[in-house]
Design a protein around this motif. Structure first.
Motif, PDB file in Angstrom:
ATOM      1  N   LEU A 323      -6.718  -8.251   5.731  1.00  0.00           N
ATOM      2  CA  LEU A 323      -6.851  -7.611   4.429  1.00  0.00           C
ATOM      3  C   LEU A 323      -6.456  -8.557   3.303  1.00  0.00           C
ATOM      4  O   LEU A 323      -7.134  -8.640   2.274  1.00  0.00           O
ATOM      5  CB  LEU A 323      -5.978  -6.350   4.375  1.00  0.00           C
ATOM      6  CG  LEU A 323      -6.541  -5.076   4.990  1.00  0.00           C
ATOM      7  CD1 LEU A 323      -5.513  -3.952   4.892  1.00  0.00           C
ATOM      8  CD2 LEU A 323      -7.827  -4.670   4.284  1.00  0.00           C
ATOM      9  N   THR A 417      -8.064  -3.586  -6.888  1.00  0.00           N
ATOM     10  CA  THR A 417      -8.130  -3.916  -5.461  1.00  0.00           C
ATOM     11  C   THR A 417      -6.806  -4.465  -4.965  1.00  0.00           C
ATOM     12  O   THR A 417      -6.336  -4.122  -3.868  1.00  0.00           O
ATOM     13  CB  THR A 417      -9.249  -4.934  -5.206  1.00  0.00           C
ATOM     14  OG1 THR A 417     -10.495  -4.397  -5.672  1.00  0.00           O
ATOM     15  CG2 THR A 417      -9.360  -5.266  -3.730  1.00  0.00           C
ATOM     16  N   VAL A 424      -1.414  -0.459   0.769  1.00  0.00           N
ATOM     17  CA  VAL A 424      -1.622  -0.461   2.223  1.00  0.00           C
ATOM     18  C   VAL A 424      -0.523  -1.262   2.924  1.00  0.00           C
ATOM     19  O   VAL A 424       0.050  -0.819   3.934  1.00  0.00           O
ATOM     20  CB  VAL A 424      -3.011  -1.029   2.552  1.00  0.00           C
ATOM     21  CG1 VAL A 424      -3.181  -1.222   4.059  1.00  0.00           C
ATOM     22  CG2 VAL A 424      -4.105  -0.113   2.021  1.00  0.00           C
ATOM     23  N   CYS A 444      -5.185  -0.411   9.162  1.00  0.00           N
ATOM     24  CA  CYS A 444      -5.403  -1.746   8.597  1.00  0.00           C
ATOM     25  C   CYS A 444      -6.590  -2.440   9.259  1.00  0.00           C
ATOM     26  O   CYS A 444      -7.398  -3.097   8.571  1.00  0.00           O
ATOM     27  CB  CYS A 444      -4.149  -2.588   8.753  1.00  0.00           C
ATOM     28  SG  CYS A 444      -2.788  -2.115   7.660  1.00  0.00           S
ATOM     29  N   ALA A 447      -9.851  -0.909   7.945  1.00  0.00           N
ATOM     30  CA  ALA A 447     -10.131  -1.347   6.575  1.00  0.00           C
ATOM     31  C   ALA A 447     -10.595  -2.801   6.555  1.00  0.00           C
ATOM     32  O   ALA A 447     -11.530  -3.161   5.821  1.00  0.00           O
ATOM     33  CB  ALA A 447      -8.883  -1.175   5.714  1.00  0.00           C
ATOM     34  N   GLN A 451     -14.256  -4.288   5.269  1.00  0.00           N
ATOM     35  CA  GLN A 451     -14.416  -5.369   4.305  1.00  0.00           C
ATOM     36  C   GLN A 451     -15.224  -6.520   4.882  1.00  0.00           C
ATOM     37  O   GLN A 451     -15.980  -7.176   4.160  1.00  0.00           O
ATOM     38  CB  GLN A 451     -13.047  -5.865   3.857  1.00  0.00           C
ATOM     39  CG  GLN A 451     -12.312  -4.905   2.935  1.00  0.00           C
ATOM     40  CD  GLN A 451     -11.054  -5.507   2.348  1.00  0.00           C
ATOM     41  OE1 GLN A 451     -10.593  -6.543   2.784  1.00  0.00           O
ATOM     42  NE2 GLN A 451     -10.498  -4.849   1.349  1.00  0.00           N
ATOM     43  N   ALA A 461     -12.655   0.306   0.751  1.00  0.00           N
ATOM     44  CA  ALA A 461     -11.977   0.264   2.038  1.00  0.00           C
ATOM     45  C   ALA A 461     -10.463   0.290   1.864  1.00  0.00           C
ATOM     46  O   ALA A 461      -9.751   1.012   2.575  1.00  0.00           O
ATOM     47  CB  ALA A 461     -12.395  -0.990   2.804  1.00  0.00           C
ATOM     48  N   ALA A 462      -9.952  -0.498   0.908  1.00  0.00           N
ATOM     49  CA  ALA A 462      -8.508  -0.512   0.673  1.00  0.00           C
ATOM     50  C   ALA A 462      -8.028   0.834   0.151  1.00  0.00           C
ATOM     51  O   ALA A 462      -6.945   1.308   0.531  1.00  0.00           O
ATOM     52  CB  ALA A 462      -8.146  -1.618  -0.315  1.00  0.00           C
ATOM     53  N   ALA A 465      -7.872   3.289   3.069  1.00  0.00           N
ATOM     54  CA  ALA A 465      -6.721   2.994   3.919  1.00  0.00           C
ATOM     55  C   ALA A 465      -5.422   3.417   3.254  1.00  0.00           C
ATOM     56  O   ALA A 465      -4.520   3.961   3.904  1.00  0.00           O
ATOM     57  CB  ALA A 465      -6.685   1.500   4.245  1.00  0.00           C
TER      58      ALA A 465
END
Length: 485
Positions: A323, A417, A424, A444, A447, A451, A461-462, A465
């Motif tokens: 991430l 972001t 997260v 995690c 996510a 990505q 996605a973040a 999550a």
């Protein structure tokens, strides 16, 4: 970012406390017609539930919910069959409710639970760790010109792919290793912890080097050499951080401060290579000294923690590391570097706030009288600590944008972001510190996979999550039983 994605796992669950001295309980009413003070008729057996209530009186009196009592009964090895035969109740929950109803609530003054994490000493230690997480990035600044060459794959600078492959492998391996070593430390066996590090750290360095070599193509030989040094440093830093040798690691990293002039002037290539090599050698020597207790014969003679218990920590390191990399690579080179610097520096305050949440929850557990009041207080503490961390992360991101090269004006979408990824990371570390690491790792990893499949969906996605981890934290960490020391 060596070590920036791991925290000490919680200590092992303490054994059942020794039975307190029984307190005198009100005598059962004498049978009708019996003289006051007369002993019960011969052959009358004492109620086993009264005996159990006497034995657990102190614990039950301070419980804020019957579930706490049920957890204690289960940890004492009481099965449902034993409870039905001995106490005439269906299961541990029914027995706990009866005990909770029999014993009057008594909440004594809070016992000492160690120094508050708000002390300057605790904050300074966490800030030092945050600095240690960020300083290794100066080695990349020094070695950057030495690694330059033909444009790399996927539009990245030359040598980026093998460097990332080695770094992700190191994060994953060292998460598993640090958990196993911390488990030994929690058992009070420091030589066994050193022994685990003595065997695991070199293996991790070899794994990181092998991953970088496998990901390299023609012309990326210098990057593979640097990746091998990076893997060796990650192994040494893991040893020093797990064993509490932060100051030794800081001393080893001091040569990297020679990279600061490189921000304005061009340094000769021999100096650019010598400074990271000197810092690496110092870190390895410090780690070797710290591992001397592991050489004691029989240091890890008894059975250690099961490997399966440590694997989720490695998966969490993999997911959170990916991430962070996606967040940095999804922007321009300068902005991505600022993002990674902000995240790594924020890990120090993040760790301090994790300790603050745990300390505050323990204090409220000892003072509040109802489970509802504790849930409300724990939720408020969770929101405050998460908000404080995101504020620190935002300030660090703004400072990195102002001090770094390029346009100093932050992009709102990029900041959003970054804050979502920070949410997260912090919530995942919080759940990991309470032992709920498998759920955090799964979120995690999902996510990070989203990505990777669609880089444009980074914020979505973040955000997803972060929402899932927020719900998990709210459900799991507001229960009184999750905070029993």
């Amino acid at each position: 970012m060596s070590g920036s994605l791991w925290l000490k796992p919680p200590a092992a669950t303490p054994p059942l406390p020794a039975p307190p001295r029984p307190r005198p309980r009100p005598a059962a009413p004498a049978p009708e017609g019996a003289a006051p003070g007369a002993t019960p008729p011969a052959g009358t057996a004492p109620d086993p539930l009264d005996e159990l209530a006497d034995r657990l009186d102190d614990f039950v009196a301070s419980a804020v919910h019957p579930d706490e009592v049920a957890a204690l009964l289960e940890s004492d090895g009481m099965t449902d069959d034993h409870i039905r035969l001995s106490y005439g109740r269906n299961d541990s929950f029914a027995l706990a409710e009866d005990l909770y109803a029999r014993v009057e609530r008594r909440h004594p003054d809070p016992a000492p639970i160690g120094p508050a994490p708000t002390a300057a000493e605790g904050l300074a230690a966490c800030l030092l760790r945050g600095l240690l997480f960020a300083l290794p990035g100066l080695a990349h600044l020094l070695a950057g010109p030495l690694l330059s060459g033909q444009p790399g794959r996927y539009g990245l600078p030359a040598g980026t792919v093998p460097l990332l492959a080695g770094a992700v492998t190191g994060w994953t391996w060292n998460q598993v290793l640090s958990h196993r070593a911390h488990t030994w430390l929690g058992l009070g066996d420091r030589p066994a912890a050193a022994r685990a590090l003595l065997t695991g750290a070199p293996a991790g360095a070899l794994a990181g080097t092998a991953a970088a070599l496998a990901a390299a193509t023609g012309g990326e030989g210098p990057a593979v050499v640097f990746a091998a040094g990076q893997a060796l440093y990650l192994a040494a830093a893991t040893v020093l951080l797990v064993l509490g040798r932060e100051r030794a690691l800081l001393t080893a990293l001091l040569p990297l401060l020679g990279a600061l002039p490189a921000l304005r002037w061009d340094l000769p290539d021999p100096l650019r290579a010598a400074l990271p090599a000197l810092s690496l050698a110092a870190a390895v020597l410090a780690a070797a000294r710290a591992l001397r207790p592991g050489l004691v014969r029989g240091a890890a003679g008894r059975g250690g923690p099961p490997l399966a218990d440590s694997v989720p920590y490695g998966l969490f390191g993999l997911g959170s590391g990916l991430l962070v990399l996606h967040t940095g690579l999804g922007t321009t080179l300068a902005a991505g570097a600022g993002t990674v610097v902000a995240l790594t520096l924020s890990m120090g305050p993040a760790e301090w706030l994790l300790h603050r949440f745990r300390h505050g929850s323990l204090a409220r557990l000892r003072t509040l009288t109802t489970a509802r009041a504790f849930r409300r207080a724990a939720t408020g503490t969770l929101v405050l600590c998460l908000g404080a961390y995101l504020t620190v992360l935002l300030l660090l991101a703004l400072a990195a944008a102002l001090l770094g090269p390029g346009d100093p004006r932050p992009v709102p979408a990029r900041l959003l972001t970054l804050l979502l990824v920070g949410t997260v990371l912090w919530l995942g570390l919080l759940l990991q510190s309470f032992g709920a690491v498998l759920g955090a790792a799964a979120v995690c990893l999902l996510a990070a996979a989203a990505q990777a499949l669609d880089p444009a969906a980074g914020a979505l996605a973040a955000g997803g999550a972060a929402a899932v981890l927020a719900v998990l934290s709210r459900v799991l960490l507001v229960r009184p039983t999750a905070h029993r020391p």
